[in-house]
Design a protein around this motif. Structure first.
Motif, PDB file in Angstrom:
ATOM      1  N   ALA A 119       0.847  -1.200   0.000  1.00  0.00           N
ATOM      2  CA  ALA A 119       0.000   0.000   0.000  1.00  0.00           C
ATOM      3  C   ALA A 119       0.880   1.246   0.000  1.00  0.00           C
ATOM      4  N   PRO A 120       0.362   2.386  -0.449  1.00  0.00           N
ATOM      5  CA  PRO A 120       1.115   3.634  -0.314  1.00  0.00           C
ATOM      6  C   PRO A 120       1.581   3.807   1.127  1.00  0.00           C
ATOM      7  N   VAL A 121       2.768   4.358   1.310  1.00  0.00           N
ATOM      8  CA  VAL A 121       3.384   4.362   2.640  1.00  0.00           C
ATOM      9  C   VAL A 121       2.560   5.129   3.660  1.00  0.00           C
ATOM     10  N   ALA A 124       0.089   2.734   4.978  1.00  0.00           N
ATOM     11  CA  ALA A 124       0.751   1.770   5.855  1.00  0.00           C
ATOM     12  C   ALA A 124       0.990   2.370   7.241  1.00  0.00           C
ATOM     13  N   MET A 125       1.412   3.625   7.290  1.00  0.00           N
ATOM     14  CA  MET A 125       1.644   4.282   8.579  1.00  0.00           C
ATOM     15  C   MET A 125       0.347   4.403   9.378  1.00  0.00           C
ATOM     16  N   ALA A 126      -0.741   4.707   8.686  1.00  0.00           N
ATOM     17  CA  ALA A 126      -2.041   4.820   9.358  1.00  0.00           C
ATOM     18  C   ALA A 126      -2.526   3.466   9.852  1.00  0.00           C
ATOM     19  N   ASN A 170       3.137   9.169  20.991  1.00  0.00           N
ATOM     20  CA  ASN A 170       3.040  10.562  20.528  1.00  0.00           C
ATOM     21  C   ASN A 170       3.868  10.795  19.273  1.00  0.00           C
ATOM     22  N   LYS A 171       5.019  10.130  19.181  1.00  0.00           N
ATOM     23  CA  LYS A 171       5.848  10.255  17.984  1.00  0.00           C
ATOM     24  C   LYS A 171       5.134   9.653  16.772  1.00  0.00           C
ATOM     25  N   ALA A 172       4.497   8.490  16.957  1.00  0.00           N
ATOM     26  CA  ALA A 172       3.771   7.851  15.854  1.00  0.00           C
ATOM     27  C   ALA A 172       2.608   8.725  15.391  1.00  0.00           C
ATOM     28  N   ILE A 173       1.913   9.349  16.330  1.00  0.00           N
ATOM     29  CA  ILE A 173       0.813  10.253  15.992  1.00  0.00           C
ATOM     30  C   ILE A 173       1.339  11.456  15.211  1.00  0.00           C
ATOM     31  N   LEU A 174       2.432  12.034  15.683  1.00  0.00           N
ATOM     32  CA  LEU A 174       3.017  13.198  15.023  1.00  0.00           C
ATOM     33  C   LEU A 174       3.423  12.878  13.587  1.00  0.00           C
ATOM     34  N   ILE A 175       4.029  11.715  13.387  1.00  0.00           N
ATOM     35  CA  ILE A 175       4.454  11.323  12.044  1.00  0.00           C
ATOM     36  C   ILE A 175       3.256  11.221  11.109  1.00  0.00           C
ATOM     37  N   CYS A 176       2.183  10.597  11.580  1.00  0.00           N
ATOM     38  CA  CYS A 176       0.995  10.458  10.728  1.00  0.00           C
ATOM     39  C   CYS A 176       0.397  11.817  10.392  1.00  0.00           C
ATOM     40  N   ASP A 177       0.412  12.733  11.334  1.00  0.00           N
ATOM     41  CA  ASP A 177      -0.096  14.078  11.049  1.00  0.00           C
ATOM     42  C   ASP A 177       0.805  14.805  10.053  1.00  0.00           C
ATOM     43  N   GLU A 178       2.117  14.622  10.183  1.00  0.00           N
ATOM     44  CA  GLU A 178       3.045  15.251   9.241  1.00  0.00           C
ATOM     45  C   GLU A 178       2.826  14.717   7.830  1.00  0.00           C
ATOM     46  N   ILE A 179       2.652  13.418   7.715  1.00  0.00           N
ATOM     47  CA  ILE A 179       2.441  12.809   6.403  1.00  0.00           C
ATOM     48  C   ILE A 179       1.088  13.217   5.836  1.00  0.00           C
ATOM     49  N   ALA A 180       0.050  13.194   6.681  1.00  0.00           N
ATOM     50  CA  ALA A 180      -1.294  13.532   6.217  1.00  0.00           C
ATOM     51  C   ALA A 180      -1.364  14.966   5.702  1.00  0.00           C
ATOM     52  N   ALA A 181      -0.568  15.856   6.302  1.00  0.00           N
ATOM     53  CA  ALA A 181      -0.574  17.265   5.891  1.00  0.00           C
ATOM     54  C   ALA A 181      -0.071  17.440   4.463  1.00  0.00           C
ATOM     55  N   THR A 182       0.658  16.452   3.944  1.00  0.00           N
ATOM     56  CA  THR A 182       1.179  16.534   2.576  1.00  0.00           C
ATOM     57  C   THR A 182       0.312  15.774   1.576  1.00  0.00           C
ATOM     58  N   CYS A 183      -0.768  15.159   2.075  1.00  0.00           N
ATOM     59  CA  CYS A 183      -1.598  14.298   1.238  1.00  0.00           C
ATOM     60  C   CYS A 183      -2.823  15.025   0.680  1.00  0.00           C
ATOM     61  N   THR A 184      -3.392  14.477  -0.347  1.00  0.00           N
ATOM     62  CA  THR A 184      -4.648  14.972  -0.893  1.00  0.00           C
ATOM     63  C   THR A 184      -5.806  14.502  -0.016  1.00  0.00           C
ATOM     64  N   PRO A 185      -6.978  15.106  -0.122  1.00  0.00           N
ATOM     65  CA  PRO A 185      -8.133  14.626   0.653  1.00  0.00           C
ATOM     66  C   PRO A 185      -8.426  13.151   0.410  1.00  0.00           C
ATOM     67  N   ARG A 186      -8.265  12.707  -0.823  1.00  0.00           N
ATOM     68  CA  ARG A 186      -8.516  11.296  -1.128  1.00  0.00           C
ATOM     69  C   ARG A 186      -7.512  10.397  -0.404  1.00  0.00           C
ATOM     70  N   GLN A 187      -6.273  10.802  -0.362  1.00  0.00           N
ATOM     71  CA  GLN A 187      -5.257  10.024   0.343  1.00  0.00           C
ATOM     72  C   GLN A 187      -5.531   9.989   1.841  1.00  0.00           C
ATOM     73  N   ARG A 188      -5.952  11.129   2.390  1.00  0.00           N
ATOM     74  CA  ARG A 188      -6.268  11.170   3.821  1.00  0.00           C
ATOM     75  C   ARG A 188      -7.469  10.280   4.142  1.00  0.00           C
ATOM     76  N   ASP A 189      -8.438  10.235   3.237  1.00  0.00           N
ATOM     77  CA  ASP A 189      -9.586   9.336   3.439  1.00  0.00           C
ATOM     78  C   ASP A 189      -9.123   7.882   3.471  1.00  0.00           C
ATOM     79  N   ALA A 190      -8.183   7.536   2.595  1.00  0.00           N
ATOM     80  CA  ALA A 190      -7.655   6.172   2.564  1.00  0.00           C
ATOM     81  C   ALA A 190      -6.884   5.871   3.844  1.00  0.00           C
ATOM     82  N   MET A 191      -6.166   6.856   4.361  1.00  0.00           N
ATOM     83  CA  MET A 191      -5.477   6.687   5.640  1.00  0.00           C
ATOM     84  C   MET A 191      -6.479   6.418   6.760  1.00  0.00           C
TER      85      MET A 191
END
Length: 219
Positions: A119-121, A124-126, A170-191
């Motif tokens: 899956a897109p990384v 996978a993180m989500a 908290n680090k895992a949560i922060l990483i997912c938020d950092e990645i999600a901020a660079t994603c499209t709405p469709r990608q965030r929905d998939a996450m």
């Protein structure tokens, strides 16, 4: 609102069902049948092997160098630190060591490995985030409501409600938020979909331990 806050809001009904499960209630008051806990620990030991592999796969595919290092450390923690907790509970429990992998554990393992591998990384993180976040929330809930008079599951409670684990979560949560901020709405929905699937599998994992789940007997 950050992606993680939004995802947790959607997962809240699942979490609310988890903390009222009989397995969790038994850990809170210390009355959980030892055979059910042994079954759970045996399954969790098998799960963590695959969870560590999934985290290592994500590390290999992460785009940012700091995220590569973070997920390598996550994998090390899953394999070394948490495995030590399991070893303590499984010591002398030969019957628990022989318990075969349950359908729920098998499904969870397969989901994480396949998602981490293909899956897109960001998805996978989500997908692996619930194992961090749900465990921390449940650990804190049990700690706050527990019977502290000789609870046989105190080591487990202390591990997942502890400060060290909280830092990792908290680090895992922060990483997912950092990645999600660079994603499209469709990608965030998939996450979000992957995160919710992980939360549902967490519920299934504890439920399977309560039921001492077995594979269907073929006629």
């Amino acid at each position: 609102m950050t992606w993680c806050k939004s995802a947790w809001q959607k997962a809240q009904p699942i979490y609310d069902q988890i903390v009222i499960m009989p397995f969790i209630k038994g850990m809170i008051d210390g009355t959980l049948d030892q055979s059910k806990f042994n079954f759970y620990i045996a399954q969790d030991a098998r799960y963590l092997e695959n969870f560590g592999r999934a985290l290592a796969l994500i590390a290999a595919r992460a785009h940012r160098k700091d995220h590569v290092l973070d997920f390598i450390r996550f994998a090390e923690g899953a394999i070394v630190v948490e495995s030590a907790l399991h070893a303590g509970y499984l010591s002398g429990q030969d019957g628990a060591k022989k318990i075969e992998v349950s359908p729920a554990c098998h499904h969870y393992n397969s989901y994480l490995i396949s998602t981490a591998a293909i899956a897109p990384v960001e998805i996978a993180m989500a997908a692996v985030l619930p194992c961090f976040w749900v465990y921390k929330e449940v650990g804190d809930y049990i700690f706050e409501h527990q019977n502290k008079n000789g609870n046989p599951y105190q080591a487990w409670i202390n591990t997942y409600s502890g400060t060290d684990f909280g830092i990792v979560v908290n680090k895992a949560i922060l990483i997912c938020d950092e990645i999600a901020a660079t994603c499209t709405p469709r990608q965030r929905d998939a996450m979000t979909e992957a995160f919710l699937t992980g939360c549902q599998l967490e519920w299934m994992f504890w439920d399977s331990a309560w039921r001492l789940e077995k594979w269907p007997v073929m006629a």
